[in-house]
Scaffold this motif. Sequence first.
Motif, short mmCIF file in Angstrom:
data_model
loop_
_atom_site.label_atom_id
_atom_site.label_comp_id
_atom_site.label_asym_id
_atom_site.label_seq_id
_atom_site.Cartn_x
_atom_site.Cartn_y
_atom_site.Cartn_z
N LYS A 56 0.87 -1.17 -0.09
CA LYS A 56 -0.11 0.01 0.07
C LYS A 56 1.00 1.16 0.13
O LYS A 56 0.66 2.12 -0.71
CB LYS A 56 -0.92 0.10 1.11
N GLU A 57 1.97 1.22 0.80
CA GLU A 57 2.91 2.40 0.79
C GLU A 57 3.60 2.62 -0.49
O GLU A 57 3.69 3.52 -1.07
CB GLU A 57 3.82 2.42 1.90
N LEU A 58 3.97 1.51 -0.90
CA LEU A 58 4.46 1.60 -2.34
C LEU A 58 3.82 2.15 -3.24
O LEU A 58 4.13 2.89 -4.15
CB LEU A 58 4.80 0.01 -2.70
N VAL A 59 2.55 1.61 -3.54
CA VAL A 59 1.46 2.09 -4.42
C VAL A 59 1.19 3.52 -4.17
O VAL A 59 1.17 4.36 -4.98
CB VAL A 59 0.26 1.20 -4.59
N ASP A 60 1.12 3.91 -2.99
CA ASP A 60 0.72 5.43 -2.57
C ASP A 60 1.68 6.40 -3.09
O ASP A 60 1.59 7.36 -3.50
CB ASP A 60 0.25 5.47 -0.98
N SER A 61 3.20 5.98 -2.69
CA SER A 61 4.33 6.74 -2.94
C SER A 61 4.45 6.83 -4.85
O SER A 61 5.16 7.81 -4.89
CB SER A 61 5.28 6.43 -2.28
N GLY A 62 3.99 6.15 -5.28
CA GLY A 62 4.48 5.73 -6.70
C GLY A 62 5.46 5.27 -7.04
O GLY A 62 6.23 5.14 -8.27
N ALA A 63 6.27 4.78 -6.02
CA ALA A 63 7.59 3.93 -6.13
C ALA A 63 7.63 2.98 -6.96
O ALA A 63 6.48 2.22 -6.94
CB ALA A 63 8.50 4.11 -4.98
N LYS A 64 8.85 2.48 -7.64
CA LYS A 64 9.00 0.97 -8.05
C LYS A 64 9.30 0.35 -7.23
O LYS A 64 10.53 0.77 -6.42
CB LYS A 64 9.71 1.26 -9.58
N ALA A 65 9.13 -1.02 -7.24
CA ALA A 65 9.71 -1.72 -6.19
C ALA A 65 11.12 -2.24 -7.08
O ALA A 65 11.38 -2.59 -8.03
CB ALA A 65 8.95 -3.14 -6.17
#
Length: 144
Positions: A56-65
């Motif tokens: 959820k944090e990754l999606v919310d921040s727009g960052a790539k894994a």
Amino acid sequence: MCTDVRTCNVDTPIKEIATVMCFNKISGMPVVDAENNVVGIISEKDILCSMFPDMKELVDSGAKADFEGMEKDYTSVLGKTVGDLMTSVVASVSPDMPILRAASMMWIRKIRRIPVTENNKLVGILSMGDVHKAVFQESLLLNN
């Protein structure tokens, strides 16, 4: 069920558990206290999931894994203890429970092994492989 069960405690280093799992082809083990009471379970899934960021944090921040970076960061996971990563709410079955009832508990919870306990004391572990073997053997006996 298998009565020769490898166990660990909450203070066992993940590096030790990962070594046991990898070299012995074990995908998880019960976590017990000094009196052999089941207090949790640790699995390969628990260890590997700890490497992933909160999605959820990754999606919310727009960052790539950064999966390659996550693999390199595995050494930080090895420094943790079982108590840091284990699942502490553990279902268990009794030794006299019908095998298909035990299997249904595993199926509902999407788990492949379940501790067998008496008064919360570990007496064995039941795997889906154990269930399949028992049902297969019973089938052979009935057909002969």
